[in-house]
Design a protein around this motif. Structure first.
Motif, mmCIF file in Angstrom:
data_model
loop_
_atom_site.group_PDB
_atom_site.id
_atom_site.type_symbol
_atom_site.label_atom_id
_atom_site.label_comp_id
_atom_site.label_asym_id
_atom_site.label_seq_id
_atom_site.Cartn_x
_atom_site.Cartn_y
_atom_site.Cartn_z
ATOM 1 N N PRO A 1 0.843 -1.092 -0.192
ATOM 2 C CA PRO A 1 -0.057 0.043 0.027
ATOM 3 C C PRO A 1 0.809 1.244 0.134
ATOM 4 O O PRO A 1 2.177 1.200 0.102
ATOM 5 C CB PRO A 1 -0.833 -0.075 1.379
ATOM 6 C CG PRO A 1 -0.349 -0.991 2.044
ATOM 7 C CD PRO A 1 0.741 -1.890 1.272
ATOM 8 N N ASN B 1 4.841 -3.658 3.950
ATOM 9 C CA ASN B 1 3.792 -2.956 4.523
ATOM 10 C C ASN B 1 4.435 -2.524 5.757
ATOM 11 O O ASN B 1 5.212 -3.227 6.456
ATOM 12 C CB ASN B 1 2.626 -3.744 5.048
ATOM 13 C CG ASN B 1 1.432 -3.094 5.362
ATOM 14 O OD1 ASN B 1 1.382 -1.872 4.891
ATOM 15 N ND2 ASN B 1 0.439 -3.623 5.908
ATOM 16 N N TYR C 1 -3.907 -4.763 1.678
ATOM 17 C CA TYR C 1 -4.553 -3.889 0.737
ATOM 18 C C TYR C 1 -5.865 -3.502 0.678
ATOM 19 O O TYR C 1 -6.335 -2.485 0.537
ATOM 20 C CB TYR C 1 -4.539 -5.023 -0.742
ATOM 21 C CG TYR C 1 -3.181 -4.468 -1.829
ATOM 22 C CD1 TYR C 1 -3.450 -3.488 -2.492
ATOM 23 C CD2 TYR C 1 -1.882 -4.785 -1.387
ATOM 24 C CE1 TYR C 1 -2.221 -3.100 -3.074
ATOM 25 C CE2 TYR C 1 -0.978 -4.541 -1.813
ATOM 26 C CZ TYR C 1 -1.134 -3.559 -2.927
ATOM 27 O OH TYR C 1 0.225 -3.106 -3.861
ATOM 28 N N GLY D 1 -7.585 -3.736 3.955
ATOM 29 C CA GLY D 1 -7.870 -3.502 5.275
ATOM 30 C C GLY D 1 -8.584 -4.655 6.006
ATOM 31 O O GLY D 1 -9.066 -5.694 5.269
ATOM 32 N N GLU E 1 -6.619 9.550 2.322
ATOM 33 C CA GLU E 1 -5.723 8.504 3.007
ATOM 34 C C GLU E 1 -5.476 8.619 4.606
ATOM 35 O O GLU E 1 -4.052 8.788 4.609
ATOM 36 C CB GLU E 1 -4.378 8.370 1.997
ATOM 37 C CG GLU E 1 -4.783 8.270 0.757
ATOM 38 C CD GLU E 1 -4.845 7.082 0.262
ATOM 39 O OE1 GLU E 1 -4.923 5.951 1.068
ATOM 40 O OE2 GLU E 1 -4.958 6.783 -1.287
ATOM 41 N N SER F 1 -5.225 6.725 6.682
ATOM 42 C CA SER F 1 -4.642 5.519 7.519
ATOM 43 C C SER F 1 -2.997 5.428 6.967
ATOM 44 O O SER F 1 -2.473 4.573 7.572
ATOM 45 C CB SER F 1 -5.419 4.245 7.003
ATOM 46 O OG SER F 1 -5.096 3.859 5.785
ATOM 47 N N PRO G 1 -2.738 -0.190 12.725
ATOM 48 C CA PRO G 1 -4.190 -0.549 12.473
ATOM 49 C C PRO G 1 -5.050 -0.043 13.764
ATOM 50 O O PRO G 1 -5.985 0.375 13.364
ATOM 51 C CB PRO G 1 -4.178 -2.285 12.090
ATOM 52 C CG PRO G 1 -2.905 -2.593 11.818
ATOM 53 C CD PRO G 1 -1.642 -1.428 12.477
ATOM 54 N N GLU H 1 -9.680 6.443 0.725
ATOM 55 C CA GLU H 1 -8.866 5.505 0.992
ATOM 56 C C GLU H 1 -8.346 4.195 0.287
ATOM 57 O O GLU H 1 -9.200 3.880 -0.743
ATOM 58 C CB GLU H 1 -9.630 4.851 2.439
ATOM 59 C CG GLU H 1 -9.121 5.172 3.802
ATOM 60 C CD GLU H 1 -7.793 4.923 4.300
ATOM 61 O OE1 GLU H 1 -7.281 5.617 5.125
ATOM 62 O OE2 GLU H 1 -7.056 3.975 3.338
ATOM 63 N N ASN I 1 -7.280 1.681 1.685
ATOM 64 C CA ASN I 1 -7.589 0.551 2.893
ATOM 65 C C ASN I 1 -9.174 0.540 2.967
ATOM 66 O O ASN I 1 -10.102 1.227 3.822
ATOM 67 C CB ASN I 1 -7.321 1.168 4.132
ATOM 68 C CG ASN I 1 -7.408 0.187 5.531
ATOM 69 O OD1 ASN I 1 -8.221 -0.817 5.179
ATOM 70 N ND2 ASN I 1 -6.509 0.116 6.305
#
Lengths: 252, 234, 310, 287
Positions: free
Chosen positions: A35, A220, A243, A245, B160, B162, B167, B192, B194
């Protein structure tokens, strides 16, 4: 050919690249995906000498090259393209690519190089050949400044190719191309592999990545989270997660 | 209601936006998802007036936005939390927040907004004097949110959010923002890669591909649509 | 190749025009032509530096090195022939540029022109302060004209010498420009990151342009010194630096004809306003501002026009 | 003690002169070559005020009026400069540099036409000397120190405490981020240029009574200011303060010990050394 070990880069408090290792064999296309902000571009910059690594090493055919300025690394046969396309736009396509041919020859301090070369047939042939390999030969005498953005990317690959590299680092070569152009450039990249050039490919167009790459490394948060063939990567749960989530409550 | 109609934008020969149209409610969270290079960041920059459209129209509650200067767009009620945050690294947290309120000079409302932001992100209240550049990534993102809210927007744009966050942190942040939007009745447009995270909190969603909308519908439906996964992983 | 030929023709035509002008013109005209020829050398060498993408503001101070070298080397205890001393002056100027290039070429844009400006001014101050060597503010006088001229006091003969040097240096710079090294220098000027990425040693080429350009400045300085018979810190004046920069701005630096035409234009203004010389800097200044602002305006118009016709 | 006072006095002058330049450079990344001429105009404005007004209102008041007029005139010039050159030329630092260089000749020529090329002297508004524990300082030098302190402190307060100052710092650090907050970067640039130019004018008012004033006084000092902002570092006003102090002390000591003729050489050497080690200056950040 190219081997990187435990490569790290720290910007202030951020570990942009954190212990990345990978090997690139002769005539291999290796995908480097992940990402946004996962450290792909930083890795490319570290390998090509645009940035100095905080730790780890990079070797080309067993020669340690980390910390070398980028022009020396290029002279050793590793040439990169840029995510934000860079090409010479002041002359024609042929002239732009001819600079790639010239770049690979002798030192500028030698006064022999201060004599006009004129219409140097050898250089032009080599440049034309590089254009041909990327499918731009028909536009050789057009001004490079008039080229549409997508094709500028292709021109930047041709310029890199003109230096006769053994390893190419391509940073999103397909971005901004139409579907048909994408297919054509992909085919030409495959041809480069057939000619024995190794390629490290950063690309977001997953269809093309899956088709082109022999193996794929997924980053990542600056770390390698997966490595394998395209099929393996396509099934890898952590890759899908990185990718797409996570779905809350689903796989927790 | 933020409406975008037939947006077209070119960068040096590349069509970054290719006839994109969508609407986003000023009371809901709307997600725009899609792989990299689909034109999401360009869309955000176009709404904020940082880049010029070749054609098309952007309206907020019926008033035309495109063609206005960036500061007028902020004044009309659009605030962007940009990719990479764009904080003022050597200014203090408080100064960063106050700069966010550049277009809202009324001191009482300003103080109220500031208090609410401190409630929302208590870390910021405790670190008012700290240099923004010295905070962790998650705290910086909170500051970026807070700074954008200081402009008292009708529509908050998140580009974006994130990126580069763990997480846990990203989930906390996005849920804080969606709670805030529900309470204060402001719209959120979130862009996003994600996708699952964004779709979790959004009510409506658009999937974009090559500068245009490929798919749209309620977020819950989009989330379970196999076509979405296909557009990501080929 | 055709660009190379055009540059060659420009310098040869200029050299020929100087000589012809010298033969037909008045005594006053002769003086103007000598100055024009020497300044042309400065301007052409300056153009070579600009091709690497940096505008130096130390060019005239470096020229001063050439002047002082000739003054010192042509007198006892050295007593070198003036022409030999002039070449040595060019080499000293190049050497100085080489020393300067390490710190200064690490900088870009604003830092580059600020630091070259400051370095040049500091060099001028040194010429004033080191009295024992440079003669302080009064400089060094009684410099001979080159011995190879049959009649050293003849301005016409000196003009021919200047024209010859101009043509020689012009050929040198033109061939450098069209050579492998020159193409790479321009590539570095256009995009340094791209050039490094394909294996061009950007730093070495920037230094090369700076050093070879400074060589020409040193030669010009030597010619000025032997023509005037004296060097002093007042020769290293900001006006001359401005004239060189202005010639390049007004004429453009793409080809040799640009700076030469720019210089011609500035010289014409200088001659037209000969009776009120104190206004000349102002008029030059106004034209530079007009050239820059008009250039910007015209580029903007061109873009609009292109967008409409695309 | 005397040496210390001299250091302070010279530092103050360097600081005054470089401050405006550093401010404009730091926020807008442009160099106003005509800064020296603005300084010179400030001195001439003060000269005019003192020579016409001092019989009526007395020296110090006339000087104060002169300083205000100087600031106003140069501030107006800054505004004109912003409108006519900085805005149209946008992000082309070289074009702005050369056009302000050209402007400096235009201004010089005009001043020569009005006041003549020879230097003039301003009657010092304050006479006498001040005694600090055996060391003496002419009152007019004390004025320079005072002006420098007030300018630096005033600028500090303005930048750190006022809303406009906050915006200026924001633009200096991140112009794009500032744009997104609804800050009009062009307006901030205009304010900065006006401010920087007025500082040059006030500096001229302070320096005028100490040295002879001439149309070329600005150009003669400018290179030192360039060295100061290079050594101090790009975009760093406080770096410029530090560099002014370094050169203030260095130069005073060198003159004191009879090495005044090496001043230019050492300044250049310090600059080149700093550039070799840290191309972005002592306190500058990498661009």
């Amino acid at each position: 050919m190219l081997e990187i070990n435990n490569l790290s880069k720290i910007f202030g408090s951020l570990k942009a690249v954190d212990g990345v290792s990978l090997k690139l064999g002769r005539g291999e296309i290796r995908g480097l995906i992940g990402p946004n902000g996962s450290g792909k571009s930083t890795t490319m910059n570290l390998i090509s000498g645009s940035l100095q690594p905080s730790a780890g090493d990079v070797s080309l055919d067993g020669v340690r090259v980390e910390g070398f300025p980028s022009h020396r690394i290029a002279r050793l046969g590793l040439v990169r393209t840029f995510q934000l396309t860079r090409v010479y736009t002041s002359g024609t396509l042929l002239e732009a690519v001819a600079l790639g041919v010239r770049a690979a020859q002798g030192s500028a301090w030698n006064p022999k190089r201060w004599i006009p070369t004129g219409e140097n047939a050898k250089i032009n042939i080599a440049a034309f050949e590089a254009l041909e390999r990327m499918g731009l030969a028909s536009r050789a005498n057009e001004p490079a400044g008039n080229l549409p953005g997508g094709l500028r990317r292709v021109l930047s690959i041709a310029t890199a190719l003109a230096t006769r590299p053994r390893i190419l680092l391509l940073d999103e070569p397909l971005a901004g191309l139409h579907a048909t152009e994408k297919a054509e450039v992909s085919t030409r990249v495959e041809q480069l592999r057939a000619d024995g050039i190794s390629i490290l490919l950063v690309e977001h167009d997953m269809k093309s990545v899956m088709r082109l790459c022999d193996r794929i490394t997924v980053l990542n948060f600056g770390r390698v989270i997966a490595e394998g063939t395209p099929e393996e990567i396509g099934r890898h749960p952590e890759v899908i997660k990185a990718y797409l989530g996570r779905k809350r409550n689903s796989d927790a | 209601m933020l409406e975008a109609k037939d947006l077209v934008l070119e960068y040096g020969g590349v069509r970054a936006l290719n006839g994109m149209s969508f609407t986003a409610s000023t009371e809901q969270v709307t997600a725009v998802v899609g792989s990299n290079g689909a034109g999401k960041t360009t869309l955000m920059n176009a709404i904020c007036g940082l880049v010029k459209l070749a054609s098309g129209e952007i309206r907020l509650d019926g008033a035309k936005l495109n063609g206005l200067a960036p500061d007028d767009i902020v004044r009309k009620g659009i605030s962007l939390v940009p990719e990479g945050r764009e904080l003022f690294p050597k200014l203090s947290v408080l100064e960063n927040l106050l700069l966010g309120a550049t277009v809202r000079p009324d001191p009482t409302r300003r103080r109220k907004t500031l208090e609410r932001i401190f409630e929302l992100f208590p870390v910021l209240a405790n670190r008012q004097k700290q240099q923004a550049g010295r905070m962790s990534g998650g705290e910086q993102q909170m500051l970026a949110f807070g700074r954008a809210l200081m402009a008292q927007p009708k529509m908050l744009l998140l580009d974006e959010p994130s990126i580069g966050l763990a997480p846990m942190v990203e989930e906390q942040l996005i849920s804080a923002i969606s709670d805030y939007s529900r309470e204060s009745g402001i719209g959120v447009l979130i862009v996003e890669q994600n996708a699952m995270l964004a779709l979790e909190y959004a009510q409506h969603a658009y999937v974009v591909e090559q500068g245009r909308v490929a798919l749209s519908g309620p977020a819950a439906e989009i989330r379970d649509d196999p076509a979405v996964i296909a557009s990501y992983l080929g | 190749m055709s660009a190379f030929r055009r540059d060659l023709m420009t310098v040869c035509a200029l050299g020929a025009a100087l000589v012809v002008g010298g033969f037909v013109g008045s005594n006053y005209m002769l003086g103007v032509l000598v100055l024009f020829g020497m300044t042309s050398i400065l301007v052409l060498s300056y153009r070579t530096i600009t091709t690497m993408g940096g505008w130096s503001f130390a060019h005239i101070a470096i020229m001063g090195i050439g002047g002082y070298s000739v003054a010192i080397l042509s007198k006892p205890p050295f007593g070198l022939p003036v022409l030999v001393a002039t070449v040595a002056g060019g080499l000293f100027a190049a050497l100085f540029a080489a020393l300067l290039s390490y710190p200064v070429l690490r900088t870009r844009q604003y830092y580059f022109f600020l630091s070259t400006f400051a370095a040049g001014e500091a060099l001028r101050q040194c010429f004033i302060q080191f009295r024992e060597i440079t003669g302080g503010t009064s400089g060094i006088a009684f410099i001979e004209r080159p011995e190879i001229l049959p009649n050293p006091s003849s301005t016409l003969e000196f003009l021919c010498l200047v024209a010859a040097v101009l043509v020689l240096l012009g050929i040198f710079y033109a061939s450098l420009d069209a050579s492998d090294a020159g193409l790479k220098i321009k590539a570095v000027g256009e995009d340094e990151a791209l050039s490094s990425s394909i294996g061009i040693d950007a730093w070495a080429l920037r230094a090369l342009a700076f050093i070879l350009g400074s060589f020409g400045a040193g030669i010009a300085g030597g010619l000025f010194a032997t023509y005037n018979g004296i060097v002093s810190p007042s020769d290293i004046n900001a006006m001359l630096m401005f004239k060189v920069v202005a010639a390049c701005v007004i004429g453009g630096t793409t080809r040799f004809s640009g700076p030469i035409l720019g210089l011609l234009f500035l010289t014409l203004i200088e001659e037209i306003f000969r009776v009120v010389p104190e206004f000349v800097p102002m008029i030059w200044g106004v034209f530079v501002i007009i050239a820059i602002l008009f250039g910007q305006w015209a580029r903007g118009r061109l873009m609009v026009w292109r967008a409409k016709n695309a | 003690m005397q040496i210390l006072l001299n250091c302070l006095s010279l530092t103050s002058f360097y600081l005054c002169f470089a401050l405006g330049l550093a401010l404009v450079f730091g926020v807008m990344r442009i160099i106003n070559f005509a800064h020296g001429e603005f300084f010179m105009i400030g001195a001439y404005a003060t000269y005019l005020c003192i020579s016409t007004l001092s019989p009526q209102v007395g020296g110090p008041v006339a000087w104060a009026i002169g300083a205000i007029v100087a600031a106003a005139v140069t501030g107006l010039l800054g505004l004109v400069l912003h409108r006519t050159m900085v805005v149209p030329l946008g992000d082309k630092p070289l074009a702005i540099f050369i056009s302000t260089l050209a402007l400096s000749y235009v201004i010089q020529t005009i001043v020569v036409q009005i006041f003549g090329p020879v230097g003039l002297s301003i009657a010092p508004p304050m006479r006498g000397v001040v005694n600090f524990g055996g060391a003496i300082l002419p009152a007019s030098r004390l004025v320079v120190i005072g002006v420098a302190v007030v300018l630096a402190a005033g600028l500090w307060v303005f930048l750190m405490r006022s809303e406009a100052g906050r915006r200026i710092r924001a633009v200096a650090q991140n112009p794009r981020g500032a744009l997104l907050q609804g800050i009009r970067t062009e307006k901030v640039g205009r304010l900065t240029l006006i401010l920087g130019s007025s500082i040059a004018g006030i500096c001229g008012a302070a320096m005028g009574p100490i040295s002879q004033i001439s149309p070329y006084m600005g150009a003669g000092t400018l290179w030192k200011a360039f060295i100061i902002i290079i050594v101090g570092g790009i975009g760093n006003i406080w770096g410029a303060v530090a560099a002014a102090a370094i050169f203030g002390v260095l130069d005073t000591l060198m003159s004191q010990f009879g090495a005044g003729r090496f001043l230019a050489l050492t300044s250049a050497a310090v600059m080149l050394f700093v550039l070799s080690v840290k191309p972005s200056g002592l306190f500058g950040e990498k661009e």
